[in-house]
Write a protein that holds these residues in place. Structure first.
Motif, PDB file in Angstrom:
ATOM      1  N   GLU A 119      -7.174   3.205   4.597  1.00  0.00           N
ATOM      2  CA  GLU A 119      -6.694   1.952   4.057  1.00  0.00           C
ATOM      3  C   GLU A 119      -7.680   1.414   2.811  1.00  0.00           C
ATOM      4  O   GLU A 119      -8.569   1.639   3.125  1.00  0.00           O
ATOM      5  CB  GLU A 119      -6.642   0.609   4.918  1.00  0.00           C
ATOM      6  CG  GLU A 119      -6.294  -0.668   4.382  1.00  0.00           C
ATOM      7  CD  GLU A 119      -6.246  -1.778   5.491  1.00  0.00           C
ATOM      8  OE1 GLU A 119      -5.834  -2.960   5.113  1.00  0.00           O
ATOM      9  OE2 GLU A 119      -6.259  -1.402   6.809  1.00  0.00           O
ATOM     10  N   THR A 124      -6.948   8.195   8.876  1.00  0.00           N
ATOM     11  CA  THR A 124      -5.873   7.022   8.587  1.00  0.00           C
ATOM     12  C   THR A 124      -6.821   6.174   7.720  1.00  0.00           C
ATOM     13  O   THR A 124      -7.904   5.548   8.007  1.00  0.00           O
ATOM     14  CB  THR A 124      -5.799   6.480   9.850  1.00  0.00           C
ATOM     15  OG1 THR A 124      -5.291   7.107  10.808  1.00  0.00           O
ATOM     16  CG2 THR A 124      -4.903   4.969   9.702  1.00  0.00           C
ATOM     17  N   LYS A 151      -8.128  -0.923  -0.920  1.00  0.00           N
ATOM     18  CA  LYS A 151      -7.919  -1.954  -1.936  1.00  0.00           C
ATOM     19  C   LYS A 151      -7.957  -1.438  -3.384  1.00  0.00           C
ATOM     20  O   LYS A 151      -8.998  -1.208  -3.671  1.00  0.00           O
ATOM     21  CB  LYS A 151      -8.603  -3.089  -1.696  1.00  0.00           C
ATOM     22  CG  LYS A 151      -8.395  -4.333  -2.528  1.00  0.00           C
ATOM     23  CD  LYS A 151      -6.717  -5.083  -2.144  1.00  0.00           C
ATOM     24  CE  LYS A 151      -6.535  -6.385  -3.134  1.00  0.00           C
ATOM     25  NZ  LYS A 151      -7.591  -7.314  -2.804  1.00  0.00           N
ATOM     26  N   GLU A 204     -10.667   0.929   5.550  1.00  0.00           N
ATOM     27  CA  GLU A 204     -10.869   2.000   6.585  1.00  0.00           C
ATOM     28  C   GLU A 204     -10.794   3.418   6.225  1.00  0.00           C
ATOM     29  O   GLU A 204      -9.960   3.533   5.203  1.00  0.00           O
ATOM     30  CB  GLU A 204      -9.822   1.459   7.678  1.00  0.00           C
ATOM     31  CG  GLU A 204     -10.044   0.219   8.281  1.00  0.00           C
ATOM     32  CD  GLU A 204     -11.259   0.298   9.045  1.00  0.00           C
ATOM     33  OE1 GLU A 204     -11.868   1.182   9.480  1.00  0.00           O
ATOM     34  OE2 GLU A 204     -11.639  -1.065   9.666  1.00  0.00           O
ATOM     35  N   LYS A 206      -2.008   2.327   2.215  1.00  0.00           N
ATOM     36  CA  LYS A 206      -2.259   2.697   3.774  1.00  0.00           C
ATOM     37  C   LYS A 206      -1.572   4.075   3.952  1.00  0.00           C
ATOM     38  O   LYS A 206      -0.102   4.058   3.459  1.00  0.00           O
ATOM     39  CB  LYS A 206      -1.569   1.709   4.642  1.00  0.00           C
ATOM     40  CG  LYS A 206      -2.508   0.429   4.495  1.00  0.00           C
ATOM     41  CD  LYS A 206      -1.982  -0.511   5.610  1.00  0.00           C
ATOM     42  CE  LYS A 206      -2.366  -1.978   5.763  1.00  0.00           C
ATOM     43  NZ  LYS A 206      -2.032  -2.739   6.724  1.00  0.00           N
ATOM     44  N   THR A 257      -2.847  -2.734  -1.750  1.00  0.00           N
ATOM     45  CA  THR A 257      -3.345  -2.100  -0.533  1.00  0.00           C
ATOM     46  C   THR A 257      -2.700  -0.906  -0.235  1.00  0.00           C
ATOM     47  O   THR A 257      -1.356  -0.880  -0.011  1.00  0.00           O
ATOM     48  CB  THR A 257      -3.193  -3.253   0.529  1.00  0.00           C
ATOM     49  OG1 THR A 257      -4.039  -4.445   0.301  1.00  0.00           O
ATOM     50  CG2 THR A 257      -3.972  -2.627   1.991  1.00  0.00           C
ATOM     51  N   GLN A 315       3.193   6.838   3.358  1.00  0.00           N
ATOM     52  CA  GLN A 315       2.340   5.654   2.971  1.00  0.00           C
ATOM     53  C   GLN A 315       2.893   4.651   2.893  1.00  0.00           C
ATOM     54  O   GLN A 315       4.139   4.407   2.930  1.00  0.00           O
ATOM     55  CB  GLN A 315       2.032   6.322   1.463  1.00  0.00           C
ATOM     56  CG  GLN A 315       3.123   6.194   0.442  1.00  0.00           C
ATOM     57  CD  GLN A 315       3.112   6.750  -0.745  1.00  0.00           C
ATOM     58  OE1 GLN A 315       2.123   7.765  -0.914  1.00  0.00           O
ATOM     59  NE2 GLN A 315       3.489   6.170  -1.953  1.00  0.00           N
ATOM     60  N   GLU A 316       2.068   3.445   2.792  1.00  0.00           N
ATOM     61  CA  GLU A 316       2.462   2.049   2.723  1.00  0.00           C
ATOM     62  C   GLU A 316       1.753   1.354   1.683  1.00  0.00           C
ATOM     63  O   GLU A 316       0.550   1.616   1.480  1.00  0.00           O
ATOM     64  CB  GLU A 316       2.386   1.201   4.084  1.00  0.00           C
ATOM     65  CG  GLU A 316       2.822  -0.068   4.023  1.00  0.00           C
ATOM     66  CD  GLU A 316       2.571  -0.768   5.436  1.00  0.00           C
ATOM     67  OE1 GLU A 316       2.768  -2.133   5.367  1.00  0.00           O
ATOM     68  OE2 GLU A 316       2.027  -0.292   6.158  1.00  0.00           O
TER      69      GLU A 316
END
Length: 316
Positions: A240, A238, A242, A297, A273, A271, A260-261
């Motif tokens: 995350e 998972t 930047k 992360e 995710k 960002t 994906q986000e």
């Protein structure tokens, strides 16, 4: 006489009939400078390819194309031909194993269509490293893999793994795909008791066994490749990140995972995710962005990236 490269007299014969209308066997033989018996052979070749030739007797008789029952009645438009040309050029520039066969198919399709083709089409190609192997041997290998799949016979392969070297495997072929100009076989490996992606050029020797395998009906291509960033199917993570501009623009242009986000910021950074598979390739992907990416992360990935950078620094 009409000259078309890479196709035989059978196609030339068809073009003559198409351009001039009904023609007698003797007229075709004269134009092509062959015997009337050879014209009969060309007629048979065309029919095997799905192009049917009918004949009418009498003073005004002769051969003509049966448009009702031939593939000449496929109703292609100029845009269709353009798309086929683009794909054909891409296969050529990728040095694809089947580039010559596809080129011949496109030539034949163009020969049977009445569309006036634009000679000023824009070139279309892809830029990437080409594979360095014997294409004739690779093509034969792929044909045998296809045969094993169709007959559901097991394959015994001597495969080279970067991690473990050569080893013999008994595998059940499930499919082939292309990734970065290389062909991969997805197969169930009896030795590892799971599905594995085998790079075809790394199969040194192979044998089609007489033993059959039973297809696992639960196997699903979409699920198998879902949310994988590349060919690796190792650990799921998972993620995350930047990501700074300009890499933020590049990342936004693609769907890397179904889940994906992407959150956009005023400084043009994003960002990113997602939950993705392929830990090994995820690391390479992040390293390829250099100082334009920061791992938020997970912590393990952040530590692994830092360790990899330290190793790189030791080489300089």
């Amino acid at each position: 006489m009409i000259q078309i490269s890479k196709i035989g007299n059978a196609i030339k014969m068809m073009l003559l009939i198409q351009s001039r209308g009904r023609m007698k066997c003797s007229e075709l033989a004269s134009e092509l400078e062959v015997t009337e018996r050879q014209i009969q052979k060309y007629k048979s070749d065309l029919e095997q390819a799905g192009i049917f030739i009918t004949s009418k007797s009498g003073a005004y008789g002769g051969y003509e194309i049966d448009k009702e029952n031939s593939i000449t009645n496929i109703n292609l438009c100029l845009e269709d031909i353009s798309v086929l040309d683009m794909i054909n050029e891409q296969l050529k520039h990728n040095n694809d194993i089947y580039k010559n066969e596809f080129d011949d198919i496109i030539t034949k399709i163009k020969a049977v269509t009445t569309i006036k083709q634009d000679k000023t089409n824009m070139d279309y190609f892809s830029i990437q490293a080409q594979s360095n192997y014997d294409y004739k041997n690779e093509k034969q290998k792929i044909e045998n893999i296809k045969f094993a799949y169709i007959t559901k016979k097991k394959l015994k392969i001597n495969y080279y793994s970067i991690k473990s070297g050569y080893s013999e495997r008994i595998v059940h072929p499930y499919g082939l795909y292309n990734y970065k100009s290389d062909t991969y076989m997805v197969a169930y490996c009896e030795n590892r008791n799971r599905f594995i992606d085998f790079k075809v050029c790394r199969i040194k020797d192979y044998y089609i066994l007489e033993k059959h395998y039973k297809v696992d009906k639960s196997f699903n291509w979409k699920e198998y490749s879902q949310n994988s960033i590349g060919i690796y199917k190792d650990d799921e993570v998972t993620l995350e990140l930047k990501i700074k501009h300009p890499f933020s623009v590049i990342i936004k242009e693609k769907v890397w995972a179904d889940n994906q986000e992407i959150i956009e910021h005023e400084d043009e950074s994003i960002t990113f995710k997602a939950t993705m598979r392929g830990y090994t390739e995820i690391k390479s992907w992040i390293l390829s962005m250099g100082c334009n990416v920061y791992v938020i992360e997970p912590k393990k990935l952040k530590d692994d990236i830092r360790n990899e950078i330290e190793k790189i620094k030791q080489n300089y």
